[in-house]
Scaffold this active site. Structure first.
Site, PDB file in Angstrom:
ATOM      1  N   GLU A  16      49.363  28.954  40.102  1.00 42.52           N
ATOM      2  CA  GLU A  16      48.513  29.913  39.115  1.00 42.52           C
ATOM      3  C   GLU A  16      47.763  30.695  40.198  1.00 42.52           C
ATOM      4  O   GLU A  16      47.142  30.382  41.195  1.00 42.52           O
ATOM      5  CB  GLU A  16      47.507  29.247  38.327  1.00 42.52           C
ATOM      6  CG  GLU A  16      46.367  29.862  37.479  1.00 42.52           C
ATOM      7  CD  GLU A  16      45.324  29.239  36.852  1.00 42.52           C
ATOM      8  OE1 GLU A  16      45.308  27.948  37.098  1.00 42.52           O
ATOM      9  OE2 GLU A  16      44.455  29.942  36.100  1.00 42.52           O
TER      10      GLU A  16
ATOM     11  N   ASP B 176      43.501  30.955  44.852  1.00 41.74           N
ATOM     12  CA  ASP B 176      42.522  31.985  44.865  1.00 41.74           C
ATOM     13  C   ASP B 176      41.858  32.490  46.306  1.00 41.74           C
ATOM     14  O   ASP B 176      42.139  31.458  46.988  1.00 41.74           O
ATOM     15  CB  ASP B 176      41.385  31.538  44.125  1.00 41.74           C
ATOM     16  CG  ASP B 176      40.401  32.505  43.224  1.00 41.74           C
ATOM     17  OD1 ASP B 176      40.625  33.078  42.017  1.00 41.74           O
ATOM     18  OD2 ASP B 176      39.946  33.312  43.905  1.00 41.74           O
TER      19      ASP B 176
ATOM     20  N   ASP C  38      41.172  40.072  37.645  1.00 46.12           N
ATOM     21  CA  ASP C  38      40.367  41.346  37.445  1.00 46.12           C
ATOM     22  C   ASP C  38      41.203  42.642  37.188  1.00 46.12           C
ATOM     23  O   ASP C  38      41.970  42.902  37.699  1.00 46.12           O
ATOM     24  CB  ASP C  38      39.633  41.471  38.876  1.00 46.12           C
ATOM     25  CG  ASP C  38      38.900  40.352  39.623  1.00 46.12           C
ATOM     26  OD1 ASP C  38      38.045  39.864  38.698  1.00 46.12           O
ATOM     27  OD2 ASP C  38      39.454  39.791  40.483  1.00 46.12           O
TER      28      ASP C  38
ATOM     29  N   ASP D  33      42.217  39.268  28.569  1.00 48.76           N
ATOM     30  CA  ASP D  33      41.381  39.887  27.446  1.00 48.76           C
ATOM     31  C   ASP D  33      41.288  41.444  27.624  1.00 48.76           C
ATOM     32  O   ASP D  33      40.891  41.932  26.655  1.00 48.76           O
ATOM     33  CB  ASP D  33      39.907  39.516  27.556  1.00 48.76           C
ATOM     34  CG  ASP D  33      39.099  40.028  28.718  1.00 48.76           C
ATOM     35  OD1 ASP D  33      39.838  39.687  29.944  1.00 48.76           O
ATOM     36  OD2 ASP D  33      38.204  40.707  28.790  1.00 48.76           O
TER      37      ASP D  33
HETATM   38  C1  LIG Z   1      38.250  37.119  36.706  1.00 44.54           C
HETATM   39  S1  LIG Z   1      38.603  35.817  37.696  1.00 44.54           S
HETATM   40  C2  LIG Z   1      39.486  34.850  36.470  1.00 44.54           C
HETATM   41  C3  LIG Z   1      39.705  33.339  36.953  1.00 44.54           C
HETATM   42  C4  LIG Z   1      40.483  32.211  35.964  1.00 44.54           C
HETATM   43  N1  LIG Z   1      41.889  32.657  36.156  1.00 44.54           N
HETATM   44  C5  LIG Z   1      40.029  32.181  34.947  1.00 44.54           C
HETATM   45  O1  LIG Z   1      40.683  32.662  33.935  1.00 44.54           O
HETATM   46  O2  LIG Z   1      39.206  31.593  34.645  1.00 44.54           O
HETATM   47  C6  LIG Z   1      39.737  36.456  38.833  1.00 44.54           C
HETATM   48  C7  LIG Z   1      40.120  35.548  40.115  1.00 44.54           C
HETATM   49  O3  LIG Z   1      41.159  36.154  40.840  1.00 44.54           O
HETATM   50  C8  LIG Z   1      40.839  36.106  42.109  1.00 44.54           C
HETATM   51  N2  LIG Z   1      41.494  37.008  42.673  1.00 44.54           N
HETATM   52  C9  LIG Z   1      41.587  38.620  42.705  1.00 44.54           C
HETATM   53  N3  LIG Z   1      42.378  39.161  43.499  1.00 44.54           N
HETATM   54  C10 LIG Z   1      43.051  38.309  44.120  1.00 44.54           C
HETATM   55  C11 LIG Z   1      43.926  38.327  45.147  1.00 44.54           C
HETATM   56  N4  LIG Z   1      44.594  39.245  45.632  1.00 44.54           N
HETATM   57  N5  LIG Z   1      44.434  36.885  45.566  1.00 44.54           N
HETATM   58  C12 LIG Z   1      44.105  35.731  45.296  1.00 44.54           C
HETATM   59  N6  LIG Z   1      42.986  35.443  44.253  1.00 44.54           N
HETATM   60  C13 LIG Z   1      42.549  36.899  43.662  1.00 44.54           C
HETATM   61  C14 LIG Z   1      39.380  36.171  41.961  1.00 44.54           C
HETATM   62  O4  LIG Z   1      38.641  35.681  43.333  1.00 44.54           O
HETATM   63  C15 LIG Z   1      38.880  35.586  40.996  1.00 44.54           C
HETATM   64  O5  LIG Z   1      38.369  34.041  41.201  1.00 44.54           O
END
Ligand SMILES: C[S@@+](CC[C@H](N)C(=O)[O-])C[C@H]1O[C@@H](n2cnc3c(N)ncnc32)[C@H](O)[C@@H]1O
Length: 219
Positions: free
Chosen positions: A45, A70, A119, A155
């Site tokens: 994931e 992450d 994001d 979403d």
């Molecule tokens: C909006 S959060 C969603 C977290 C989780 N998937 C959830 O649905 O609860 C997006 C996550 O993606 C991680 N993220 C964004 N760009 C990333 C990258 N290039 N490599 C690893 N993680 C990344 C961020 O640190 C963040 O924790």
């Protein structure tokens, strides 16, 4: 007045973050990039946040090995604590950058990759940071088995539609699609909620979902 920052709260928050970093580095489930050795992994994931979605999947599929990945250690340790409480032995939490994924896994080795609520990076000039950008799709393709699957849920409608275009343009074959996952007849496994998903569902938002298979690699 409600927008004023209370410095005491700020200090507590920072301390809490440091505390979470310490939990990450002390947990046998958590790995920094330089601590990682390549092991057999079935399901990855990416952008896992707390990793609680992967923990739930790992519980349901004990024969499969999971990695929640992450950049943020303080988030990942939440899932690591849960995995420890539940005595799971089939999940790990790896802190690293998505563009370096190929350093951590053997080529053509993964069964499944999940991209959960990444994001959206709505500005066009930031599109290269979207986890469904072609530069990431190429990495996923290099890591997935030929009959492996990529799953994506969000979403964010604009991101979803843009991502569908990227999948098709890059030769991925769409196998399942829903514009309202939780009101669909798709597998209950897919409906396992991530931390963000729980929040969006409570706000009454539909969840967009797609699964696809990678393009064939030219021999
Ligand atoms: C909006 S959060 C969603 C977290 C989780 N998937 C959830 O649905 O609860 C997006 C996550 O993606 C991680 N993220 C964004 N760009 C990333 C990258 N290039 N490599 C690893 N993680 C990344 C961020 O640190 C963040 O924790």
């Amino acid at each position: 007045v409600s927008e004023q920052v209370n410095p005491d709260e700020f200090i507590i928050t920072r301390k809490r973050k440091l505390y979470r970093f310490a939990l990450f580095s002390n947990s046998p489930f958590c790995f920094e990039a330089d601590e990682w050795t390549k092991i057999k992994v079935d399901t990855l994931e990416i952008g896992a946040g707390t990793g609680l979605f992967s923990v739930a999947l790992a519980n349901q599929m004990p024969e499969q090995q999971f990695v929640a990945f992450d950049v943020k250690a303080d988030r990942l340790q939440t899932g690591a604590r849960k995995a420890e409480e539940e005595n799971l032995t089939n999940i790990r939490f790896l802190r690293g950058r998505g563009d370096l994924l190929a350093d951590f896994f053997a080529p053509l080795s993964l069964e499944d990759i999940w991209i959960t609520f990444p994001d959206p990076f709505p500005k066009e000039r930031s599109a290269k940071h979207r986890l469904t950008h072609p530069r990431f799709l190429n990495i996923y393709r290099s890591l997935l088995k030929e009959d492996g699957k990529l799953y994506f849920k969000t979403d964010a409608r604009d991101l979803f539609e843009w991502s569908l275009e990227q999948f098709v343009d890059q030769g991925w074959a769409i196998t399942e699609l829903s514009f309202d996952l939780h009101d669909s007849s798709l597998s209950d496994i897919y409906k396992t909620k991530t931390t963000y998903e729980t929040r969006f569902i409570n706000e009454g938002l539909p969840i967009y979902f797609v699964s696809c298979t990678p393009p064939k690699i030219a021999k």
